[in-house]
Motif scaffolding. Structure first.
Motif, PDB file in Angstrom:
ATOM      1  N   SER A  65      69.073   9.951  39.536  1.00 42.38           N
ATOM      2  CA  SER A  65      69.556  11.080  38.748  1.00 42.38           C
ATOM      3  C   SER A  65      70.700  10.584  37.864  1.00 42.38           C
ATOM      4  CB  SER A  65      70.002  12.227  39.661  1.00 42.38           C
ATOM      5  OG  SER A  65      70.293  13.384  38.895  1.00 42.38           O
ATOM      6  N   HIS A  66      71.361  11.498  37.173  1.00 40.46           N
ATOM      7  CA  HIS A  66      72.531  11.127  36.374  1.00 40.46           C
ATOM      8  C   HIS A  66      73.444  12.330  36.234  1.00 40.46           C
ATOM      9  CE1 HIS A  66      71.223  13.080  32.503  1.00 40.46           C
ATOM     10  NE2 HIS A  66      70.014  12.830  32.971  1.00 40.46           N
ATOM     11  N   TYR A  67      74.719  12.050  35.964  1.00 40.00           N
ATOM     12  CA  TYR A  67      75.674  13.154  35.836  1.00 40.00           C
ATOM     13  C   TYR A  67      76.329  13.228  34.463  1.00 40.00           C
ATOM     14  CZ  TYR A  67      79.576   9.904  37.107  1.00 40.00           C
ATOM     15  OH  TYR A  67      80.502   8.884  37.174  1.00 40.00           O
ATOM     16  N   ASP A  68      75.923  12.349  33.553  1.00 41.20           N
ATOM     17  CA  ASP A  68      76.394  12.479  32.183  1.00 41.20           C
ATOM     18  C   ASP A  68      75.463  13.399  31.401  1.00 41.20           C
ATOM     19  OD1 ASP A  68      74.352  10.467  32.361  1.00 41.20           O
ATOM     20  OD2 ASP A  68      74.864   9.789  30.343  1.00 41.20           O
ATOM     21  N   THR A  69      75.979  13.992  30.350  1.00 36.69           N
ATOM     22  CA  THR A  69      75.190  14.849  29.468  1.00 36.69           C
ATOM     23  C   THR A  69      75.436  14.435  28.015  1.00 36.69           C
ATOM     24  OG1 THR A  69      76.804  16.600  28.945  1.00 36.69           O
ATOM     25  CG2 THR A  69      75.653  16.756  31.074  1.00 36.69           C
ATOM     26  N   VAL A  70      74.653  15.007  27.109  1.00 38.31           N
ATOM     27  CA  VAL A  70      74.828  14.727  25.678  1.00 38.31           C
ATOM     28  C   VAL A  70      75.892  15.614  25.040  1.00 38.31           C
ATOM     29  CG1 VAL A  70      72.439  13.978  25.443  1.00 38.31           C
ATOM     30  CG2 VAL A  70      73.015  16.366  24.977  1.00 38.31           C
ATOM     31  N   TRP A  71      76.433  16.559  25.793  1.00 35.35           N
ATOM     32  CA  TRP A  71      77.298  17.583  25.199  1.00 35.35           C
ATOM     33  C   TRP A  71      78.771  17.195  25.280  1.00 35.35           C
ATOM     34  CZ3 TRP A  71      74.512  20.809  22.541  1.00 35.35           C
ATOM     35  CH2 TRP A  71      73.201  21.105  22.949  1.00 35.35           C
ATOM     36  N   PRO A  72      79.504  17.213  24.152  1.00 32.34           N
ATOM     37  CA  PRO A  72      80.935  16.875  24.180  1.00 32.34           C
ATOM     38  C   PRO A  72      81.746  17.951  24.883  1.00 32.34           C
ATOM     39  CG  PRO A  72      80.305  17.656  21.997  1.00 32.34           C
ATOM     40  CD  PRO A  72      79.030  17.516  22.784  1.00 32.34           C
ATOM     41  N   GLU A 124      84.103  13.232  41.355  1.00 31.87           N
ATOM     42  CA  GLU A 124      84.867  13.554  42.566  1.00 31.87           C
ATOM     43  C   GLU A 124      84.267  14.758  43.292  1.00 31.87           C
ATOM     44  OE1 GLU A 124      89.494  14.662  43.844  1.00 31.87           O
ATOM     45  OE2 GLU A 124      89.030  13.949  41.824  1.00 31.87           O
ATOM     46  N   VAL A 125      83.879  15.765  42.536  1.00 27.37           N
ATOM     47  CA  VAL A 125      83.271  16.960  43.131  1.00 27.37           C
ATOM     48  C   VAL A 125      81.900  16.632  43.717  1.00 27.37           C
ATOM     49  CG1 VAL A 125      82.352  19.260  42.602  1.00 27.37           C
ATOM     50  CG2 VAL A 125      84.557  18.543  41.653  1.00 27.37           C
ATOM     51  N   LEU A 126      81.096  15.878  42.969  1.00 24.22           N
ATOM     52  CA  LEU A 126      79.765  15.514  43.448  1.00 24.22           C
ATOM     53  C   LEU A 126      79.842  14.711  44.744  1.00 24.22           C
ATOM     54  CD1 LEU A 126      78.040  14.462  40.089  1.00 24.22           C
ATOM     55  CD2 LEU A 126      77.515  16.492  41.469  1.00 24.22           C
ATOM     56  N   GLU A 127      80.777  13.771  44.815  1.00 18.42           N
ATOM     57  CA  GLU A 127      80.895  12.957  46.026  1.00 18.42           C
ATOM     58  C   GLU A 127      81.319  13.803  47.227  1.00 18.42           C
ATOM     59  OE1 GLU A 127      81.830   8.415  44.737  1.00 18.42           O
ATOM     60  OE2 GLU A 127      83.499   9.835  44.577  1.00 18.42           O
ATOM     61  N   ILE A 167      70.893   7.118  43.442  1.00 20.57           N
ATOM     62  CA  ILE A 167      71.780   6.603  42.386  1.00 20.57           C
ATOM     63  C   ILE A 167      71.982   7.716  41.371  1.00 20.57           C
ATOM     64  CG2 ILE A 167      72.174   4.863  40.619  1.00 20.57           C
ATOM     65  CD1 ILE A 167      70.138   3.081  42.018  1.00 20.57           C
ATOM     66  N   VAL A 168      73.233   8.054  41.132  1.00 17.49           N
ATOM     67  CA  VAL A 168      73.574   9.050  40.116  1.00 17.49           C
ATOM     68  C   VAL A 168      74.279   8.288  38.984  1.00 17.49           C
ATOM     69  CG1 VAL A 168      74.619  11.301  39.664  1.00 17.49           C
ATOM     70  CG2 VAL A 168      73.906  10.717  41.985  1.00 17.49           C
ATOM     71  N   VAL A 169      73.537   8.074  37.912  1.00  8.18           N
ATOM     72  CA  VAL A 169      73.962   7.179  36.836  1.00  8.18           C
ATOM     73  C   VAL A 169      74.959   7.880  35.906  1.00  8.18           C
ATOM     74  CG1 VAL A 169      73.106   5.898  34.815  1.00  8.18           C
ATOM     75  CG2 VAL A 169      71.832   5.852  36.976  1.00  8.18           C
ATOM     76  N   ALA A 202      78.976  14.189  50.500  1.00  9.66           N
ATOM     77  CA  ALA A 202      79.462  13.887  51.843  1.00  9.66           C
ATOM     78  C   ALA A 202      79.232  15.074  52.779  1.00  9.66           C
ATOM     79  CB  ALA A 202      80.939  13.516  51.789  1.00  9.66           C
ATOM     80  N   ALA A 203      79.463  16.281  52.274  1.00 10.88           N
ATOM     81  CA  ALA A 203      79.230  17.476  53.091  1.00 10.88           C
ATOM     82  C   ALA A 203      77.757  17.635  53.433  1.00 10.88           C
ATOM     83  CB  ALA A 203      79.749  18.710  52.354  1.00 10.88           C
ATOM     84  N   ALA A 204      76.862  17.100  52.582  1.00 10.32           N
ATOM     85  CA  ALA A 204      75.422  17.182  52.819  1.00 10.32           C
ATOM     86  C   ALA A 204      74.918  16.060  53.728  1.00 10.32           C
ATOM     87  CB  ALA A 204      74.675  17.135  51.490  1.00 10.32           C
ATOM     88  N   GLY A 205      75.813  15.192  54.193  1.00 10.85           N
ATOM     89  CA  GLY A 205      75.438  14.141  55.126  1.00 10.85           C
ATOM     90  C   GLY A 205      75.316  12.760  54.536  1.00 10.85           C
ATOM     91  N   PHE A 206      75.573  12.616  53.235  1.00 13.20           N
ATOM     92  CA  PHE A 206      75.479  11.313  52.598  1.00 13.20           C
ATOM     93  C   PHE A 206      76.738  10.478  52.835  1.00 13.20           C
ATOM     94  CE2 PHE A 206      72.487  13.667  49.825  1.00 13.20           C
ATOM     95  CZ  PHE A 206      71.431  12.761  49.762  1.00 13.20           C
ATOM     96  N   ALA A 207      76.565   9.185  52.997  1.00 10.65           N
ATOM     97  CA  ALA A 207      77.657   8.238  52.841  1.00 10.65           C
ATOM     98  C   ALA A 207      77.742   7.915  51.355  1.00 10.65           C
ATOM     99  CB  ALA A 207      77.393   6.976  53.646  1.00 10.65           C
ATOM    100  N   THR A 208      78.948   7.905  50.808  1.00 10.16           N
ATOM    101  CA  THR A 208      79.097   7.761  49.363  1.00 10.16           C
ATOM    102  C   THR A 208      79.911   6.525  49.019  1.00 10.16           C
ATOM    103  OG1 THR A 208      81.140   9.061  49.172  1.00 10.16           O
ATOM    104  CG2 THR A 208      79.058  10.278  49.133  1.00 10.16           C
ATOM    105  N   THR A 209      79.502   5.885  47.931  1.00 10.83           N
ATOM    106  CA  THR A 209      80.254   4.768  47.373  1.00 10.83           C
ATOM    107  C   THR A 209      79.999   4.744  45.878  1.00 10.83           C
ATOM    108  OG1 THR A 209      80.722   2.399  47.577  1.00 10.83           O
ATOM    109  CG2 THR A 209      78.411   3.060  47.684  1.00 10.83           C
ATOM    110  N   ARG A 210      80.619   3.806  45.196  1.00 13.21           N
ATOM    111  CA  ARG A 210      80.436   3.695  43.739  1.00 13.21           C
ATOM    112  C   ARG A 210      80.164   2.252  43.347  1.00 13.21           C
ATOM    113  NH1 ARG A 210      84.684   7.713  40.522  1.00 13.21           N
ATOM    114  NH2 ARG A 210      84.696   9.401  42.068  1.00 13.21           N
ATOM    115  N   GLU A 211      79.377   2.104  42.308  1.00 11.56           N
ATOM    116  CA  GLU A 211      79.185   0.827  41.636  1.00 11.56           C
ATOM    117  C   GLU A 211      79.627   1.042  40.195  1.00 11.56           C
ATOM    118  OE1 GLU A 211      78.127  -2.089  42.707  1.00 11.56           O
ATOM    119  OE2 GLU A 211      77.612  -1.528  44.772  1.00 11.56           O
ATOM    120  N   GLY A 212      80.873   0.680  39.901  1.00  9.02           N
ATOM    121  CA  GLY A 212      81.448   1.050  38.617  1.00  9.02           C
ATOM    122  C   GLY A 212      81.589   2.556  38.555  1.00  9.02           C
TER     123      GLY A 212
END
Length: 360
Positions: free
Chosen positions: A65-72, A27-30, A123-125, A34-44
């Motif tokens: 890119s991706h937004y998941d990490t290995v850290w719990p 939610e924060v990334l989107e 794509i941010v996986v 959007a503020a940086a000029g991107f149109a945003t959507t999601r695939e899953g």
């Protein structure tokens, strides 16, 4: 500004598979995209952003890119976000939240200045750290329409880019046996653990003499010592430098058959990233990136890497692909993970230059 943003992203811990935590960061990334000029959507759970072309026809860029990490969740308590001089530490700062910060800062610069650029797709996986099992089709579809693919994974030590990657496969061997009393009627049973051990010896034989890395990461099975084990499975990690070896070993896995007559055997690919060998489209793209970098006073090189990422998929497709464009640092997946503050600024400059200069 960039360090504040990185602090915010790091504070939103986002381990793979934790839907609630990933959604909070998404939610924060989107909003920032959007503020940086991107149109945003999601695939899953995957984020798909589009920066419209301005003054340029053709030459669409795809950034991965991706937004998941290995850290719990909870890692921050013992591994807090800190800034000491040029060194920024925290879970996921290097792999690869600093890359997202640099990308969004670069896009904001282009948006605010109204600079010409081709269409930029991002794509941010959400599950990159476990092999992107749900992102492959999306990555392939977007790569097919791109003239160049840039990966926002961490670079080589020192900042050089990545021009090839080992193939990476996660496979599971599952054995179903027959439970029976281990002392009173052992012959009525079929021990799934024994069968699995024999199959693992066979797998070792498949890779023998080949430059293939094989790691048995998980073995699970059985229950009680007085019961013949009815179920067992092993999760394997395989790394390849050759497409021929990849095909041979994966074909051998698919062809495994039970040693024991009444045992049942199944082999499943949990995630698969094909071998990406450095080729002419990649070396040509690297040369263009090096020229753009030189134009802003940065010196870069490139060479293949051992680790895998979503650029395996695009590189294996033959799409011009270069990875390692996230900021330099070190300690990926380690407690001493860190990223360079100056590196974030430098990569922001480079990404802004590439988004405007690669289409020239």
């Amino acid at each position: 500004m960039t360090l504040d943003r990185l602090r915010h992203y790091t504070g939103l811990e986002s381990p793979t598979g934790d839907g609630k935590a990933l959604a909070a960061l998404a939610e924060v990334l989107e909003a920032d995209a959007a503020a940086a000029g991107f149109a945003t959507t999601r695939e899953g759970d995957h984020l798909l952003w589009t920066l419209p072309a301005r003054g340029v026809t053709g030459g669409e860029l795809l950034l991965l890119s991706h937004y998941d990490t290995v850290w719990p969740v909870g890692t921050l308590a013992g591994m807090p976000f800190t800034v000491e001089g040029d060194t920024v530490r925290g879970p996921g700062v290097y792999d690869t939240k600093a890359g997202l910060v640099a990308l969004l800062a670069a896009a904001t610069r282009l948006h605010d200045r109204g600079q010409d650029r081709p269409e930029v797709r991002v794509i941010v996986v959400a599950d990159e750290e476990i092999g992107s099992p749900t992102a492959g089709d999306l990555v392939r579809a977007e790569a097919a329409r791109a003239t160049a693919v840039l990966g926002l994974e961490p670079p080589h030590p020192g900042g050089d880019l990545k021009t090839g990657r080992r193939g990476s496969t996660r496979a599971r061997i599952t054995v179903t046996g027959i439970e029976a009393h281990a002392a009173l009627d052992p012959g009525a049973g079929v021990n799934a653990i024994d069968e699995l051990v024999d199959q693992l010896v066979r797998v070792r034989g498949l890779v023998e003499g080949r430059p293939v890395l094989l790691n048995a990461g998980t073995i699970t099975g059985g229950g009680r010592t007085n019961v013949v084990a009815g179920h067992a499975h092993a999760d394997l990690g395989l790394r390849f430098v050759s497409l021929d070896d990849e095909r041979a070993v994966l074909g051998g896995l698919d062809g495994l058959s039970p040693v024991r007559e009444r045992a049942a055997l199944e082999t499943t690919l949990l995630a698969h990233r094909p071998t990406w060998r450095e080729d002419e489209p990649t070396t040509d793209l690297l040369a263009r990136i090096v020229r753009v970098a030189a134009g802003i006073g940065q010196q870069l090189g490139g060479r293949p890497a051992d680790g895998a990422a979503d650029t395996n998929t695009t590189g294996a497709m033959g799409r011009p692909t270069v990875d390692g464009l996230a900021p330099p640092g070190g300690g990926a997946h380690a407690r001493h993970e860190w990223v360079s503050a100056q590196g974030i600024a430098d990569r922001t400059d480079l990404l802004a230059a590439l988004m405007t200069g690669l289409a020239a």
